[in-house]
Design an enzyme around this catalytic site. Structure first.
Site, short mmCIF file in Angstrom:
data_model
loop_
_atom_site.label_atom_id
_atom_site.label_comp_id
_atom_site.label_asym_id
_atom_site.label_seq_id
_atom_site.Cartn_x
_atom_site.Cartn_y
_atom_site.Cartn_z
N SER A 84 0.82 -1.54 0.04
CA SER A 84 -0.11 0.05 -0.05
C SER A 84 0.71 1.17 -0.10
O SER A 84 0.50 2.45 -0.59
CB SER A 84 -1.01 0.06 1.11
OG SER A 84 -0.37 -0.01 2.43
N ARG A 105 22.62 -14.71 1.69
CA ARG A 105 22.22 -13.26 1.61
C ARG A 105 23.09 -12.53 0.70
O ARG A 105 22.44 -11.69 -0.02
CB ARG A 105 22.59 -12.56 2.97
CG ARG A 105 22.20 -11.14 3.06
CD ARG A 105 21.96 -10.52 4.30
NE ARG A 105 22.89 -9.82 4.99
CZ ARG A 105 22.55 -9.06 6.07
NH1 ARG A 105 21.51 -8.73 6.36
NH2 ARG A 105 23.74 -8.72 6.60
N HIS A 146 8.47 3.49 8.76
CA HIS A 146 8.38 2.45 9.92
C HIS A 146 7.05 2.96 10.62
O HIS A 146 6.77 4.20 10.92
CB HIS A 146 9.50 2.46 10.84
CG HIS A 146 9.37 1.53 12.11
ND1 HIS A 146 9.45 0.25 11.68
CD2 HIS A 146 9.11 1.72 13.42
CE1 HIS A 146 9.24 -0.39 13.05
NE2 HIS A 146 8.92 0.61 13.80
N GLU A 193 0.78 7.03 7.00
CA GLU A 193 2.30 6.61 6.18
C GLU A 193 1.84 7.08 4.62
O GLU A 193 3.00 7.32 4.02
CB GLU A 193 2.09 4.95 6.25
CG GLU A 193 2.76 4.68 7.81
CD GLU A 193 2.81 3.17 7.70
OE1 GLU A 193 3.50 2.62 6.65
OE2 GLU A 193 2.12 2.65 8.45
#
Ligand code: GRF
Length: 200
Positions: free
Chosen positions: A13, A64, A108, A173
Site C-alpha cells: 500500500s 544473503r 516504519h 504513512e
C-alpha cells in the site's frame, strides 16, 4: 526525472501511495523498478497491473550475499536515484547500504526510536503509549535506525484496537512517504550527525 526503485515484500500500500503521487504529478520522479523477495507479494501484481517493471528476486534458501547482489545489480541497471523500502522485510547488509549512500529510505509505523522491529503498532498499544505514528528515515545497516527525514504523530485512542490504530497510522504513512521522497529529491539538505538538516 529522478528514478525510484521500490523494494517490498507484501501488500504494497505504501508503494501504491508513492505510485499515485507520481501519477498525480506531485512527485517529480518515475518508478524505474519494483522488486520483491516474495513472488506472492500483492505489491508485485499491483505494479504489473500499472504497467511498471516488476521483478521477483527470491530470498528464501539463498545466501544473503547472492540475493542482495542480484537486487543491487537490478537497481543499478535501472539507474535508480533513490531506493524506497516499502514493507521490505529484510535487513540490508553494510555492502548494500554502501552501494547507495544516503539514497535508501524506509518507512516504519512508529515514532522511532520507540518501537523498532516487527509489530510496532501492537508494541505501542501494549506499552500504553498515548501517541505513536510513523517515521520515514534513511537506511543504515541497523534495523529502523538511520537519520530521520519526517515523522507524523498519531494519537492512541481509548477505543483503539490493533486494527483501528494500524489503519490510522497507515493513512498517515501514505501521506508521509511521498512527502519525504519529495523533500529528499528536492535536495538542499545535509546530514549532520544523526540530524537531517533542510536548508530550504
Ligand atoms: C507498513 O506499515 C510500513 O510502515 C512497514 O511495513 C508496512 C508495509 O505495508 N514498514 P504496505 O506493504 O506498504 O501496505
Amino acid at each position: 526525472m529522478k528514478r525510484l526503485g521500490i523494494l517490498l515484500s507484501g501488500r504494497g500500500s505504501n508503494f501504491l501511495a508513492i505510485a499515485s503521487s507520481v501519477a498525480a504529478g506531485e512527485l517529480p520522479a518515475e518508478i524505474a523498478i519494483v522488486i520483491s523477495n516474495r513472488g506472492e507479494a500483492r505489491g508485485i501484481s499491483a505494479a504489473r497491473e500499472r504497467g511498471l517493471l516488476a521483478a521477483v528476486v527470491p530470498s528464501r534458501g539463498r545466501e544473503r550475499e547472492e540475493h542482495e547482489s542480484e537486487v543491487v545489480s537490478l537497481l543499478q541497471q535501472r539507474q535508480v536515484d533513490l531506493v524506497c523500502l516499502a514493507g521490505y522485510m529484510r535487513l540490508l547488509s553494510p555492502q548494500f547500504v554502501r552501494a547507495f549512500p544516503h539514497r535508501i529510505l524506509n518507512i516504519h509505523p512508529s515514532l522511532l526510536p520507540a518501537f523498532p522491529g516487527l509489530e510496532a503498532q501492537r508494541q505501542a498499544l501494549d506499552y500504553g503509549a498515548r501517541v505513536t505514528g510513523c517515521t520515514v528515515h534513511f537506511v543504515d545497516e541497523h534495523l529502523d535506525h538511520g537519520p530521520i527525514i519526517l515523522q507524523q504523530a498519531v494519537p492512541v485512542l481509548e477505543s483503539d484496537d490493533l486494527a483501528a490504530l494500524s489503519s490510522r497510522i497507515l493513512e498517515q504513512e501514505h501521506i508521509a512517504y511521498p512527502e519525504a521522497i519529495r523533500r529528499v529529491l528536492g535536495g538542499g539538505w545535509t546530514i549532520e550527525g544523526r540530524r537531517v538538516v533542510f536548508q530550504r
